[in-house]
Enzyme design. Structure first.
Site, PDB file in Angstrom:
ATOM      1  CG  ASP A 124      -1.966   1.005   1.252  1.00  0.00           C
ATOM      2  OD1 ASP A 124      -2.881   0.874   0.435  1.00  0.00           O
ATOM      3  OD2 ASP A 124      -1.898   1.943   2.072  1.00  0.00           O
TER       4      ASP A 124
ATOM      5  CD  GLU B 269      -2.028   2.366  -3.668  1.00  0.00           C
ATOM      6  OE1 GLU B 269      -3.111   2.779  -4.057  1.00  0.00           O
ATOM      7  OE2 GLU B 269      -1.701   2.376  -2.462  1.00  0.00           O
TER       8      GLU B 269
ATOM      9  CG  HIS C  13      -9.402  -1.277  -2.801  1.00  0.00           C
ATOM     10  ND1 HIS C  13      -8.211  -1.572  -3.443  1.00  0.00           N
ATOM     11  CD2 HIS C  13      -9.075  -0.530  -1.735  1.00  0.00           C
ATOM     12  CE1 HIS C  13      -7.222  -1.012  -2.785  1.00  0.00           C
ATOM     13  NE2 HIS C  13      -7.708  -0.375  -1.745  1.00  0.00           N
TER      14      HIS C  13
HETATM   15  C1  GLC Z   1      -4.153   3.024  -0.700  1.00  0.00           C
HETATM   16  C2  GLC Z   1      -5.309   2.072  -0.596  1.00  0.00           C
HETATM   17  C3  GLC Z   1      -6.515   2.853  -0.188  1.00  0.00           C
HETATM   18  C4  GLC Z   1      -6.237   3.467   1.154  1.00  0.00           C
HETATM   19  C5  GLC Z   1      -4.957   4.305   1.140  1.00  0.00           C
HETATM   20  C6  GLC Z   1      -4.495   4.586   2.523  1.00  0.00           C
HETATM   21  O1  GLC Z   1      -4.314   3.949  -1.704  1.00  0.00           O
HETATM   22  O2  GLC Z   1      -5.488   1.377  -1.777  1.00  0.00           O
HETATM   23  O3  GLC Z   1      -7.682   2.076  -0.157  1.00  0.00           O
HETATM   24  O4  GLC Z   1      -7.318   4.294   1.528  1.00  0.00           O
HETATM   25  O5  GLC Z   1      -3.901   3.625   0.515  1.00  0.00           O
HETATM   26  O6  GLC Z   1      -4.081   3.408   3.145  1.00  0.00           O
END
Ligand code: GLC
Ligand code: CA
Length: 609
Positions: free
Chosen positions: A223, A292, A364
């Site tokens: 993440d 990510e 998501h």
């Molecule tokens: C990432 C996740 C998201 C979350 C954010 C903070 O972007 O995919 O769902 O809200 O990180 O953890």
């Protein structure tokens, strides 16, 4: 078409001499958002037992890996992306025994499982943070604590250490009475950022990761991992802090400035990722990691995913899913295939020789593509545009990701009232933009939420036409935590499973192609046409083997671009039905269409050249 031995890509397909034949080069990943997948006990929240009960469906689809969004213990402020114990399962999802059972059952079906790793921040209820609130504790420096501005009353507006705003609205700083200082949170105030500058923090994270790997998981989806390193000056000041090396900078329309330029792809990111690789993965095999990576561009992707640099296997880049948004996420910009092509081209070309790409449109956080860019206003166009975007994603070079329900062509939620939304990002953004800063009208914000709100991807999985779509028992006492899309009566897995023309069957063919065609798994990618307003066309080439993918990404009839016609006319014969590998309509239709130099709305064709 060359067929492929699953365990060995041909030499020409190797991404890099350093790691030949990574197993994930022809794998497909399926993302599960546990809360919305399958409820097993009637409380309205999906859980681990529910997932295990649906593994045969996932195996039938043919995917290789499950990415599980967070199931760890969490106060659920951000649906589990706020973790209070990394080594415990949240009771709403089940127990550690349920997790072990899921792992075992998935592995028994030849499916790997990667877990979400959320270590840019923890929950404020995590023991680490609780200890850190005491300035004398040995965890005092585990988070980004800063005093209030001199001359200002702590907790009052303007006393924050700098002007950063949170991605979820409001200041990125929260005052803590107990410690008498502010802590940094790029996301919600219940998600304090960990201080990765501190080696003890890093060690604790690696220990936890090793614990999970030893338990048998197959890697992580990390993440916002490219936000763990922040710009700090020699004296430890963050940008905009009084006395720091980087002066204040102007606040945006809502009174804050974004931490983005200073916290994304920061100065020590490569060092941290290499260290993580060394400490957790170097001695292991058979795993995969995907980071990510908001704020990372195609060029940096090449570096981070180049096996020689020993960082990550692949990243999720976001430029291509931002093409229909303006300066703010909530500004609607009309979908334009030229912008999409420009972004995907940059991503593909950057990893031509080294590194690897991940391929996705949905997750998501990203709304359902069929509603966002396709057409869900009629059954025929919904199915056809869902297939067209599936074809687009799966025929590029990289590892494709399917987000639960995407394989059914599930649509956006089409909510019309604020109280139908559950996501804190949407609710906060509405309050801030419509009620506080007054930068957007109610009507325009509701329109933006219906298009971009994250809940669009989070309505329950549509298994069948029963009351709660099979997500939970129709006679259960509870209710789904978020409402089921009423269109589950028509759009559901049961209705599509045995239908050879369904979106589901089409996705099975896409997965199959990636498994069985070396050309799809590894062939070089090349754009055919650069500027058509409707048609997106590219080739894949491996040795003498070549295919053309041509897609009309519009709801209108399209003419074939000249460059595509030239490619097709290269042989003496007309386009034959047997050359059509896949079509979003059918081979007979598409062979004819190509011969006539045209494509119907959302018609996509894969042609063996
Ligand atoms: C990432 C996740 C998201 C979350 C954010 C903070 O972007 O995919 O769902 O809200 O990180 O953890
Ligand atoms: Ca449940």
């Amino acid at each position: 078409m060359t067929t492929l031995n699953r365990s060995a890509l041909p030499d020409s397909a190797r991404t890099n001499g350093a790691t030949p034949n990574p197993w994930w080069a022809n794998a497909v990943v399926y993302q599960i958002y546990p809360r919305s997948f399958q409820d097993s006990n009637g409380d309205g929240i999906g859980d681990l037992k529910g997932i295990t009960s649906r593994l045969d469906y996932i195996a039938d689809l043919g995917v290789d890996v499950i990415w599980l969004s967070p199931v760890y213990q969490s106060p659920q402020d951000d649906n589990g992306y706020d973790i209070s114990d990394y080594q415990a399962i949240d009771p709403i999802f089940g127990t550690m025994a349920d997790m072990d059972e899921l792992l075992e059952q998935a592995h028994a079906r030849g499916i790997k499982v990667i877990m979400d790793l959320v270590v840019n921040h923890t929950s404020d209820e995590h023991a680490w943070f609780q200890e850190s609130r005491d300035p004398d504790s040995d965890k005092a420096d585990w988070y980004w604590w800063r005093p209030a501005r001199e001359g200002k009353t702590p907790g009052e507006p303007g006393a924050e250490p700098n002007q950063w705003g949170s991605y979820f609205g409001g200041s990125a700083w929260q005052y803590d009475e107990q410690r008498g200082e502010y802590f940094l949170h790029q996301y919600s105030k219940k998600q304090p950022d960990l201080n990765w500058e501190n080696p003890a923090v890093r060690k604790a994270v690696y220990d936890m990761m090793n614990w999970w790997m030893d338990r048998g998981i197959d890697g992580f989806r990390m993440d916002v991992i490219t936000q763990i390193s922040k710009v700090v000056d020699a004296d430890g000041h963050l940008p905009g802090e009084p006395g720091g090396a980087i002066d204040d900078y102007p606040a945006g329309e809502e009174g804050y400035s974004s931490p983005y330029p200073f916290c994304s792809d920061g100065p020590r990111i490569d060092e941290f990722l290499k260290e993580m690789r060394r400490e957790v993965f170097e001695k292991r095999g058979g795993y995969m990691n995907v980071g990510e990576a908001p704020g990372v561009d195609a060029v940096r992707n090449e570096f981070i995913t180049d096996p020689a640099n020993k960082e990550l296997d692949m990243l999720f880049l976001f430029d291509h899913v931002g093409i229909d948004q303006g300066d703010s996420k909530w500004d609607i910009v009309k979908f334009d295939v030229r912008h999409l092509r420009e972004q995907l081209k940059a991503q593909q070309e950057a990893v031509h020789d080294r590194g690897w790409a991940s391929l996705f449109t949905c997750n998501h956080d990203q709304p359902r593509v069929v509603t966002r860019w396709g057409d869900d206003t009629s059954e025929e166009m919904r199915a056809r545009s869902a297939k067209a975007f599936g074809m687009l994603v799966h025929l590029h070079r990289g590892t494709p990701y399917v987000y639960q329900g995407e394989e059914l062509g599930m649509t956006g939620a089409h909510f019309t009232k604020l109280d139908q939304y559950r996501d804190l990002e949407s609710i906060n953004a509405y309050r801030q933009r419509v009620e506080e800063a007054k930068v957007q009208s109610k009507e325009s914000m509701m329109e933006a939420l219906a298009l971009f709100g994250r809940d669009n991807a989070r309505t329950p999985m549509q298994w069948d036409g029963s009351k709660y779509a099979g997500f939970m028992a129709a006679d259960a006492k509870g209710e789904p935590w978020i409402s089921v899309n009423p269109n589950h009566v028509e759009i559901n897995a049961a209705a599509q499973f045995d239908d050879p023309d369904s979106v589901y069957s089409f996705y099975k063919r896409l997965v199959n192609l990636r498994h069985n065609s070396a050309l799809v798994a590894a062939g070089a990618w090349e754009l055919v046409d650069d500027d058509d307003e409707k048609v997106y066309a590219f080739t894949r080439t491996l040795g003498d083997d070549r295919m053309l993918v041509v897609l009309n990404l519009s709801g209108k009839h399209a003419e074939l671009p000249k460059s595509v016609e030239r490619l097709l006319e290269r042989g003496a014969h007309a386009v034959r039905e047997e050359d059509i590998v896949l079509s979003t309509i059918d081979a007979i239709h598409s062979a004819k269409a190509l011969e006539n130099g045209e494509l119907a709305a959302w018609e996509g064709v894969v042609v063996q050249l």
